[in-house]
Structures are given as structure tokens and as C-alpha cells.
Design a protein around this motif. Structure first.
Motif, PDB file in Angstrom:
ATOM      1  N   PHE A   1       4.761  -1.742  10.123  1.00  0.00           N
ATOM      2  CA  PHE A   1       4.663  -0.047   9.829  1.00  0.00           C
ATOM      3  C   PHE A   1       4.135  -0.367   8.256  1.00  0.00           C
ATOM      4  CE2 PHE A   1       5.364   4.081   9.369  1.00  0.00           C
ATOM      5  CZ  PHE A   1       3.678   4.656   9.322  1.00  0.00           C
ATOM      6  N   CYS A   2       3.521   0.014   7.396  1.00  0.00           N
ATOM      7  CA  CYS A   2       3.766   0.398   6.264  1.00  0.00           C
ATOM      8  C   CYS A   2       3.606   2.198   5.138  1.00  0.00           C
ATOM      9  CB  CYS A   2       2.695  -0.608   5.436  1.00  0.00           C
ATOM     10  SG  CYS A   2       3.154  -2.116   5.318  1.00  0.00           S
ATOM     11  N   ILE A   3       4.464   1.885   4.458  1.00  0.00           N
ATOM     12  CA  ILE A   3       4.378   3.699   4.071  1.00  0.00           C
ATOM     13  C   ILE A   3       4.550   3.376   2.873  1.00  0.00           C
ATOM     14  CG2 ILE A   3       7.033   3.932   5.115  1.00  0.00           C
ATOM     15  CD1 ILE A   3       5.384   7.309   5.882  1.00  0.00           C
ATOM     16  N   ALA A   4       3.409   4.715   1.634  1.00  0.00           N
ATOM     17  CA  ALA A   4       4.602   4.562   0.325  1.00  0.00           C
ATOM     18  C   ALA A   4       3.936   6.644   0.570  1.00  0.00           C
ATOM     19  CB  ALA A   4       2.970   4.117   0.069  1.00  0.00           C
ATOM     20  N   PRO A   5       5.410   6.902   0.493  1.00  0.00           N
ATOM     21  CA  PRO A   5       5.153   8.086  -0.636  1.00  0.00           C
ATOM     22  C   PRO A   5       4.779   8.361  -1.671  1.00  0.00           C
ATOM     23  CG  PRO A   5       7.292   7.683  -0.188  1.00  0.00           C
ATOM     24  CD  PRO A   5       6.343   6.773  -0.127  1.00  0.00           C
ATOM     25  N   ASN A   6       4.038   9.614  -1.994  1.00  0.00           N
ATOM     26  CA  ASN A   6       4.294  10.277  -3.359  1.00  0.00           C
ATOM     27  C   ASN A   6       5.749  10.689  -3.564  1.00  0.00           C
ATOM     28  OD1 ASN A   6       1.502   9.766  -4.483  1.00  0.00           O
ATOM     29  ND2 ASN A   6       0.727  10.434  -2.574  1.00  0.00           N
ATOM     30  N   LEU A   7       5.790  10.258  -4.139  1.00  0.00           N
ATOM     31  CA  LEU A   7       7.612  10.735  -4.930  1.00  0.00           C
ATOM     32  C   LEU A   7       7.305  11.956  -5.237  1.00  0.00           C
ATOM     33  CD1 LEU A   7       8.875   8.450  -7.218  1.00  0.00           C
ATOM     34  CD2 LEU A   7       9.012   8.703  -5.425  1.00  0.00           C
TER      35      LEU A   7
ATOM     36  N   ASP B   1      -2.187   0.970  -2.110  1.00  0.00           N
ATOM     37  CA  ASP B   1      -3.054   0.331  -1.474  1.00  0.00           C
ATOM     38  C   ASP B   1      -2.998  -1.095  -0.318  1.00  0.00           C
ATOM     39  OD1 ASP B   1      -2.872   3.616  -0.659  1.00  0.00           O
ATOM     40  OD2 ASP B   1      -4.968   2.801  -1.243  1.00  0.00           O
ATOM     41  N   THR B   2      -3.217  -1.934  -1.725  1.00  0.00           N
ATOM     42  CA  THR B   2      -3.560  -3.137  -1.340  1.00  0.00           C
ATOM     43  C   THR B   2      -2.643  -4.290  -0.453  1.00  0.00           C
ATOM     44  OG1 THR B   2      -4.964  -3.876  -3.181  1.00  0.00           O
ATOM     45  CG2 THR B   2      -3.780  -6.081  -2.288  1.00  0.00           C
ATOM     46  N   LEU B   3      -0.987  -3.582  -0.709  1.00  0.00           N
ATOM     47  CA  LEU B   3       0.053  -4.237   0.311  1.00  0.00           C
ATOM     48  C   LEU B   3      -0.240  -3.712   1.141  1.00  0.00           C
ATOM     49  CD1 LEU B   3       3.001  -4.611  -3.435  1.00  0.00           C
ATOM     50  CD2 LEU B   3       0.658  -5.961  -2.203  1.00  0.00           C
ATOM     51  N   LEU B   4      -0.332  -2.114   1.436  1.00  0.00           N
ATOM     52  CA  LEU B   4      -0.234  -1.711   2.310  1.00  0.00           C
ATOM     53  C   LEU B   4      -0.839  -2.275   3.878  1.00  0.00           C
ATOM     54  CD1 LEU B   4       0.250   2.140   2.096  1.00  0.00           C
ATOM     55  CD2 LEU B   4       1.744   0.572   2.052  1.00  0.00           C
ATOM     56  N   THR B   5      -1.766  -2.700   3.442  1.00  0.00           N
ATOM     57  CA  THR B   5      -2.854  -3.434   3.905  1.00  0.00           C
ATOM     58  C   THR B   5      -3.478  -4.672   4.224  1.00  0.00           C
ATOM     59  OG1 THR B   5      -5.122  -1.915   2.968  1.00  0.00           O
ATOM     60  CG2 THR B   5      -5.731  -3.735   4.664  1.00  0.00           C
ATOM     61  N   HIS B   6      -2.918  -5.618   3.575  1.00  0.00           N
ATOM     62  CA  HIS B   6      -2.212  -6.700   3.895  1.00  0.00           C
ATOM     63  C   HIS B   6      -0.861  -7.062   4.705  1.00  0.00           C
ATOM     64  CE1 HIS B   6      -0.742 -11.138   2.594  1.00  0.00           C
ATOM     65  NE2 HIS B   6       0.323 -10.549   2.558  1.00  0.00           N
ATOM     66  N   PHE B   7       0.395  -5.867   4.653  1.00  0.00           N
ATOM     67  CA  PHE B   7       1.264  -6.385   5.818  1.00  0.00           C
ATOM     68  C   PHE B   7       1.318  -5.793   6.965  1.00  0.00           C
ATOM     69  CE2 PHE B   7       3.017  -7.777   1.313  1.00  0.00           C
ATOM     70  CZ  PHE B   7       4.277  -8.367   1.431  1.00  0.00           C
ATOM     71  N   SER B   8       0.068  -4.882   7.432  1.00  0.00           N
ATOM     72  CA  SER B   8       0.297  -4.464   8.462  1.00  0.00           C
ATOM     73  C   SER B   8      -0.893  -4.905   9.610  1.00  0.00           C
ATOM     74  CB  SER B   8      -0.655  -3.191   8.312  1.00  0.00           C
ATOM     75  OG  SER B   8      -1.989  -3.444   7.509  1.00  0.00           O
TER      76      SER B   8
ATOM     77  N   VAL C   1       1.198  -5.059 -10.095  1.00  0.00           N
ATOM     78  CA  VAL C   1       1.421  -4.935  -8.970  1.00  0.00           C
ATOM     79  C   VAL C   1      -0.179  -4.553  -9.140  1.00  0.00           C
ATOM     80  CG1 VAL C   1       1.000  -3.101  -6.990  1.00  0.00           C
ATOM     81  CG2 VAL C   1       2.991  -3.721  -8.777  1.00  0.00           C
ATOM     82  N   HIS C   2      -0.888  -4.370 -10.203  1.00  0.00           N
ATOM     83  CA  HIS C   2      -2.660  -3.984 -10.591  1.00  0.00           C
ATOM     84  C   HIS C   2      -2.936  -5.572 -10.749  1.00  0.00           C
ATOM     85  CE1 HIS C   2      -3.097  -0.046  -9.529  1.00  0.00           C
ATOM     86  NE2 HIS C   2      -2.629   0.809 -11.057  1.00  0.00           N
ATOM     87  N   GLU C   3      -2.828  -6.041 -11.692  1.00  0.00           N
ATOM     88  CA  GLU C   3      -3.367  -7.449 -12.170  1.00  0.00           C
ATOM     89  C   GLU C   3      -2.794  -8.394 -11.482  1.00  0.00           C
ATOM     90  OE1 GLU C   3      -0.997  -6.229 -16.590  1.00  0.00           O
ATOM     91  OE2 GLU C   3      -0.264  -8.052 -15.294  1.00  0.00           O
ATOM     92  N   GLN C   4      -1.911  -8.650 -10.051  1.00  0.00           N
ATOM     93  CA  GLN C   4      -1.962  -9.653  -9.529  1.00  0.00           C
ATOM     94  C   GLN C   4      -1.287  -9.287  -8.206  1.00  0.00           C
ATOM     95  OE1 GLN C   4       0.181 -13.514 -11.617  1.00  0.00           O
ATOM     96  NE2 GLN C   4      -0.217 -12.882 -13.677  1.00  0.00           N
ATOM     97  N   PRO C   5      -1.690  -8.448  -7.391  1.00  0.00           N
ATOM     98  CA  PRO C   5      -1.308  -8.098  -6.272  1.00  0.00           C
ATOM     99  C   PRO C   5      -1.070  -9.018  -5.019  1.00  0.00           C
ATOM    100  CG  PRO C   5      -3.650  -7.978  -6.107  1.00  0.00           C
ATOM    101  CD  PRO C   5      -3.547  -7.971  -7.524  1.00  0.00           C
ATOM    102  N   GLU C   6      -1.955 -10.469  -4.846  1.00  0.00           N
ATOM    103  CA  GLU C   6      -1.917 -11.219  -4.452  1.00  0.00           C
ATOM    104  C   GLU C   6      -0.368 -11.987  -5.009  1.00  0.00           C
ATOM    105  OE1 GLU C   6      -4.663 -10.883  -6.444  1.00  0.00           O
ATOM    106  OE2 GLU C   6      -6.495 -10.781  -4.987  1.00  0.00           O
ATOM    107  N   ARG C   7      -0.275 -12.010  -6.625  1.00  0.00           N
ATOM    108  CA  ARG C   7       0.948 -13.373  -5.748  1.00  0.00           C
ATOM    109  C   ARG C   7       1.849 -12.618  -5.681  1.00  0.00           C
ATOM    110  NH1 ARG C   7       3.114 -15.906 -11.867  1.00  0.00           N
ATOM    111  NH2 ARG C   7       1.541 -17.328 -10.523  1.00  0.00           N
ATOM    112  N   VAL C   8       2.420 -10.544  -5.829  1.00  0.00           N
ATOM    113  CA  VAL C   8       3.514 -10.120  -5.611  1.00  0.00           C
ATOM    114  C   VAL C   8       3.502  -9.567  -4.061  1.00  0.00           C
ATOM    115  CG1 VAL C   8       3.736  -7.999  -5.263  1.00  0.00           C
ATOM    116  CG2 VAL C   8       3.206  -8.743  -7.274  1.00  0.00           C
ATOM    117  N   ALA C   9       2.179 -10.324  -3.051  1.00  0.00           N
ATOM    118  CA  ALA C   9       2.240 -10.107  -1.723  1.00  0.00           C
ATOM    119  C   ALA C   9       2.750 -11.506  -1.369  1.00  0.00           C
ATOM    120  CB  ALA C   9       0.948 -10.298  -2.025  1.00  0.00           C
TER     121      ALA C   9
END
Length: 308
Positions: A57-63, A42-49, A289-297
Motif C-alpha cells: 500500500f503506497c501513500i504520498a502525502p502533500n506536505l 505516481d510512477t513509483l506508487l503504481t510500480h510498488f503497488s 525521480v523524474h529523469e530515471q524513475p526505472e533506476r530509482v525503482a
């Protein structure tokens, strides 16, 4: 703002998806792993939108098998070809009709296993690939076959293929699954708040068979104890090298404190992925992805901004 939708695909599978941004814009797709769900992005979806970050347009499916997505009960339904079919169909569904191509496929853990295979077999579906702590099948097979340390680190897989795995995982408010997320520690990390725990519970209560079936359907795991002819697992696997090559521009982010996926898995990776950028992150675990979302982004933002 995160929206949710159930996307019905032509082959009869439906995937529950989380989205952010305006349809018709260039698409980023994010694939989660086990024991997680699409909400982890969710954090990355919001960031890149956001307009200042590309207005994607960001999309994350549940497998398949997770949350409200289709969950066939048989293990064979979770073989790579079926997982790849789901994501290829979703790409066709959400990408602008004149392109049918992602700007980038971003994936972690089991999502990365799908992404590696998809990028090798159907590179036309994406311009770029980004992998976060998910082993390439070539290096993973090598380590499972020849490294006792990797065999020990992956021993948990043989618990997850037990017929009673789902029931055992659900006991005591999912005690074993929380241990996955805390890397075996009794002290939960700061990111594992009560609200995040509730998001995990919602995914797990929807069913755990799909997640366990990912492991049951894959031979890429260490052999089980007992006579080797009963379950050779990875020892019996051969993979054709030409089917493992990923020629797309690829970003690999590797947290170095991953106890299940040690950095030996990135040794020799460039032999399979010649156009690769590697970012190694000390002091971060499998749950980066949880620990350092800003770095990943930031790593992703830089990668996306580079000319192809």
C-alpha cells in the motif's frame, strides 16, 4: 491506478494524499520536496503497488502548505517538530493497527529533511529508510559552515525567505520555478511535458507560502549578505551528534549532477548512518525521480527485498 484522499489527523492538520494499492498491506510512504507535490511519486506508487513488486500500500502525502493540505500561514508552523508530527500521525493512521510501522519511508529534498529527523528521533515508525538527494543535517551543517562552494550553491534559499518571494515566484507563469526544474537551462528536459507542467501549476496555484515557509523556519541556510549578527543562519547552529544518528538500514541514492546539493554532502555520511548503502548516479540531477524513475525503482526494489 492513483487514488486521492484527504486524511484528517488528530492534531487538526489534514494532508491530501495520493495512494495506490490495497489498504492493510505493508506500507511504503513517499515524501516530496520543494517546489514539488505528491504527484511526483505516481510512477513509483503504481510500480510498488503491483503484486509482482511487493503489493505494497503506497501513500504520498502533500506536505503541510502544499496543494490541498493544511497550510498555516505563520513560518513557525513549519519547524521540524511540526512536520515530524504530521508524518508520525499519518503513519499511525495508515499502517495496520498491529504494526504501526512503515516498511520503508522514501523521501527526496525537503521530504528527506523530515525523514532524516524522523528516523533519528522515532526509528520505531519504520523498518527502513530511503533518501534521494537530501542532505543529512550533520553533513549539511558542516558544509554550510565551512564550504564557500556550498554556501554559494545554497544562496537561493535566501531568496525564498524574502517576504515577497511568493509573488516573485508566481510572476510570468512561475518563470523562476521552471528555472529550478530545468537547472537554470532554457531548454526544458524531456520529462517536463505539458501534462507534467500542468500538474506543477496546480500545486503552485494552490499556494506557495507553505513551501517558502520551510526555508523561513529553518536556520540551515547560508548567512545573508550584510552584518553577520543580523542573520547568522547556519553559522549559529549546533546540533548534538547523538540526535543525528540514524541506525536503521538506509539506502541513499545520490545524483551527482545536483547543482544545489553536490556530492561533498555524502562525504562522512557513514559516520551518522552506519547501516547505509550508497548508490551514486552520474549524469543525473536533483530531479532524478523524474529523469530515471526505472533506476530509482530498481534500487528501491533491491533494497526492500533484502532481509533486515
Amino acid at each position: 491506478m492513483i487514488d486521492t484522499r484527504l486524511v484528517s489527523l488528530p492534531h487538526g492538520v489534514s494532508l491530501s494524499c495520493r495512494t495506490a494499492g490495497q489498504t492493510g498491506r505493508p506500507v511504503l510512504m513517499f515524501l516530496h520536496g520543494f517546489p514539488e507535490g505528491a504527484f511526483v511519486w505516481d510512477t513509483l506508487l503504481t510500480h510498488f503497488s503491483k503484486p509482482e513488486n511487493g503489493a505494497y500500500f503506497c501513500i504520498a502525502p502533500n506536505l503541510r502548505g502544499f496543494e490541498k493540505s493544511s497550510a498555516p500561514p505563520e513560518a513557525d508552523a513549519y519547524r521540524p517538530r511540526h512536520l515530524m508530527q504530521d508524518i508520525a500521525a499519518l503513519v499511525a493512521e495508515v499502517c495496520p493497527s498491529d504494526k504501526r510501522q512503515l516498511e520503508c519511508l522514501v523521501a527526496h529534498d525537503w521530504g528527506g529533511a523530515i525523514a532524516w529527523n524522523l528516523a533519528a528521533a522515532m526509528p520505531q515508525l519504520m523498518k527502513k529508510l530511503a533518501i534521494i538527494n537530501s542532505p543529512h543535517p550533520g553533513t549539511f551543517l558542516r558544509e554550510l559552515q565551512h564550504s564557500p562552494a556550498q554556501q554559494a550553491a545554497s544562496a537561493y534559499m535566501n531568496f525564498l525567505i524574502r517576504p515577497d518571494a511568493e509573488a516573485l515566484l508566481a510572476r510570468d507563469d512561475f518563470r523562476r520555478l521552471w528555472q529550478f526544474l530545468t537547472n537554470g537551462s532554457d531548454h526544458p528536459p524531456a520529462w517536463l511535458t505539458d501534462s507534467v507542467r500542468d500538474q506543477y501549476r496546480e500545486v503552485w496555484r494552490a499556494g506557495l507560502t507553505g513551501g517558502c515557509n520551510l526555508y523561513r523556519a529553518s536556520p540551515l541556510r547560508p548567512p545573508r549578505p550584510g552584518p553577520p549578527h543580523n542573520d547568522p543562519a547556519a553559522a549559529a547552529v549546533t546540533l548534538a551528534r547523538e540526535r543525528l544518528m540514524v541506525l536503521l538500514p538506509t539506502l541513499v541514492i545520490w545524483a551527482l549532477d545536483d547543482i544545489a546539493l553536490p556530492p561533498t554532502l555524502i562525504e562522512g555520511l557513514a559516520d551518522y548512518v552506519p547501516d547505509m548503502q550508497l548508490q551514486q548516479v552520474p549524469g543525473a540531477s536533483h530531479w532524478i525521480v523524474h529523469e530515471q524513475p526505472e533506476r530509482v525503482a530498481a534500487y528501491l526494489q533491491d533494497f526492500l527485498g533484502q532481509a533486515r
